[in-house]
Design an enzyme around this catalytic site. Structure first.
Site, PDB file in Angstrom:
ATOM      1  N   GLY A   1       0.812  -1.213   0.000  1.00 28.95           N
ATOM      2  CA  GLY A   1       0.000   0.000   0.000  1.00 28.95           C
ATOM      3  C   GLY A   1       0.847   1.265   0.000  1.00 28.95           C
ATOM      4  O   GLY A   1       0.515   2.242  -0.685  1.00 28.95           O
TER       5      GLY A   1
ATOM      6  N   SER B   1      -3.561  -3.364  -0.718  1.00 25.27           N
ATOM      7  CA  SER B   1      -2.434  -4.084  -0.121  1.00 25.27           C
ATOM      8  C   SER B   1      -2.887  -5.475   0.316  1.00 25.27           C
ATOM      9  O   SER B   1      -3.879  -5.612   1.038  1.00 25.27           O
ATOM     10  CB  SER B   1      -1.932  -3.284   1.084  1.00 25.27           C
ATOM     11  OG  SER B   1      -0.894  -3.974   1.725  1.00 25.27           O
TER      12      SER B   1
ATOM     13  N   CYS C   1       3.752   5.581  18.107  1.00 27.64           N
ATOM     14  CA  CYS C   1       4.517   5.801  19.333  1.00 27.64           C
ATOM     15  C   CYS C   1       5.965   5.880  18.896  1.00 27.64           C
ATOM     16  O   CYS C   1       6.600   4.874  18.650  1.00 27.64           O
ATOM     17  CB  CYS C   1       4.308   4.640  20.281  1.00 27.64           C
ATOM     18  SG  CYS C   1       5.334   4.720  21.733  1.00 27.64           S
TER      19      CYS C   1
HETATM   20  N1  PLP Z   1      -2.911   2.932   3.746  1.00 30.88           N
HETATM   21  C1  PLP Z   1      -3.660   2.535   4.783  1.00 30.88           C
HETATM   22  C2  PLP Z   1      -5.016   3.117   4.982  1.00 30.88           C
HETATM   23  C3  PLP Z   1      -3.171   1.562   5.675  1.00 30.88           C
HETATM   24  O1  PLP Z   1      -3.922   1.182   6.696  1.00 30.88           O
HETATM   25  C4  PLP Z   1      -1.875   1.033   5.444  1.00 30.88           C
HETATM   26  C5  PLP Z   1      -1.293   0.049   6.387  1.00 30.88           C
HETATM   27  O2  PLP Z   1      -1.449   0.154   7.587  1.00 30.88           O
HETATM   28  C6  PLP Z   1      -1.144   1.481   4.341  1.00 30.88           C
HETATM   29  C7  PLP Z   1      -1.691   2.430   3.514  1.00 30.88           C
HETATM   30  C8  PLP Z   1       0.226   0.953   4.039  1.00 30.88           C
HETATM   31  O3  PLP Z   1       0.141  -0.312   3.424  1.00 30.88           O
HETATM   32  P1  PLP Z   1       1.406  -1.312   3.434  1.00 30.88           P
HETATM   33  O4  PLP Z   1       1.557  -1.802   4.837  1.00 30.88           O
HETATM   34  O5  PLP Z   1       1.022  -2.393   2.485  1.00 30.88           O
HETATM   35  O6  PLP Z   1       2.575  -0.536   2.955  1.00 30.88           O
END
Ligand code: PLP
Length: 387
Positions: A70, A199, A325
């Protein structure tokens, strides 16, 4: 009994996915760019997975670019459009204040390099208002990025309305669907977006695999340069086993979506109602009717969320504060802050996110344990206050 209620952070692999990844790791070792048999086998597996991802979001396979997850998909969408639109003088970027750091920090990085950025605020509902997005747009806005579902509170955003508003001003629309793809129906045509990130590890697929759906004809600059992979849009030898796993996870999620959504939603509601009933001084954050079915975010008055998280962990229950954190300092959640919640409430909220392996017994265990832990922590706070 160990309870894992942190599915929005990541999900366990579905058994079928684990099997497919293991088999692909052994058998599909060829480089998908090679012309020989081994390469072509790997390429066929990538294309099959690409097609499963496209079906999950109602897009076309040729519009799916495989990424490492993602974060890369979000970076590619925003940086790729920003760089491509630069030549036409569009130097303004818009996102909501409750985006994931993958979007927010990308905007910050581009702001340091000369782009103007606007973050659209939200109210206590945790839903982005189309009117506020309209106000934020300028004649030179290149892209609007608003997530489909929020990772901390689960609220679903009015993406179709926002796409129409962005397009009226000639801007492109991106949505980060990392927390919705695989959980609720996602249809790129209905949403009206130009770009959509997802993702695999959020829907029982492997970590390190994701995709950016790019509507045919959308201009964006590659951010990873190198070989001619992914039709010249994303260089780098593909992670075939992870992509194969993403394909299996996508088919599984789509096939079970209605049933799983209802099952997990009923569990989430049972958990939420159980907590509100048995723990005084609790409240749900964000608009309850408009959320993904697996997520609830609850404030516990007069309890430090971090302490409650640790107390729950000692009982074998894994949840999240949803906030970062870093370097020993507790950062209050930027999402709850953006919603205008009082300072204490941004630091006493926990996210419970359920999924494929969640059960009623687990929900009941959490509801049974929480009142005692909360009471104990409140007692400690009272003692410290009077000491
Ligand atoms: N966007 C959102 C809304 C997410 O919750 C996350 C992961 O926590 C990401 C992007 C990032 O995705 P990835 O962990 O595959 O890099």
């Amino acid at each position: 009994m160990r309870v894992y209620f942190d599915y929005n952070a990541t999900t366990p692999l579905a058994p079928q996915v684990a099997e497919a990844v293991a088999t692909a790791s052994q058998d599909l070792f060829g480089n998908a760019s090679s012309v020989h048999y081994f390469g072509q086998q790997a390429k066929a597996a990538l294309d099959d997975a690409r097609s499963a991802v496209a079906t999950l979001i109602h897009g076309d396979s040729s519009e799916v670019v495989l990424t490492s997850g993602g974060t890369e998909a979000d970076n590619f969408a925003i940086r790729g459009v920003a760089e491509a639109a630069d030549v036409s003088g569009r130097k303004h970027l818009v996102a909501s204040a409750i985006e994931h750091e993958a979007v927010l920090n990308t905007l910050r990085a581009l702001a340091r390099r000369g782009w103007r950025t606007t973050l659209v605020p939200v109210d206590q509902s945790g839903i982005v208002s189309p009117d506020r997005v309209r106000e934020a747009l300028a004649d030179d806005t290149a892209i609007v990025s608003v997530m489909h579902a929020n990772n901390e509170i689960g609220t679903i955003q009015p993406i179709a309305a926002l796409s129409a508003i962005a397009h009226e001003r000639g801007a492109l629309m991106h949505t980060d669907a990392v927390q919705s793809a695989g959980k609720i129906p996602v249809d790129v045509r209905e949403l009206g977006v130009d770009l959509l990130s997802l993702s695999a590890h959020k829907f029982n697929g492997p970590k390190g695999a994701g995709a950016l759906w790019i509507k045919r004809g959308t201009r964006l600059q590659p951010i990873l340069t190198g070989g001619k992979h992914e039709r010249n849009r994303r260089a780098g030898t593909e992670n075939v086993p992870a992509v194969v796993g993403m394909g299996v996870a996508a088919r599984l999620a789509l096939g079970k979506m209605a049933g799983e959504g209802a099952r997990v939603g009923a569990l989430r509601n049972r958990l939420e109602e159980g907590i509100l009933r048995t723990v005084p001084g609790t409240a749900v954050n964000g608009a309850r009717p408009s959320r993904v079915p697996n997520t609830t975010n609850i404030s516990f008055d007069r309890v430090e969320a971090e302490s409650l998280l640790i107390a729950l962990d000692l009982e074998g229950i894994a949840v999240s504060t949803g906030s970062a954190c870093s370097s020993g300092t507790l950062e209050p959640s930027h999402v709850l802050k953006a919603m205008g919640l009082a300072a204490h409430r941004t630091q006493n909220s926990l996210r419970f996110s359920l999924g494929m392996f969640s059960t009623e017994e687990e929900v009941d265990r959490v509801v049974e344990v929480l009142p005692r832990l909360v009471e104990k922590l409140r007692g400690l706070t009272r003692k410290t206050a009077t000491a």
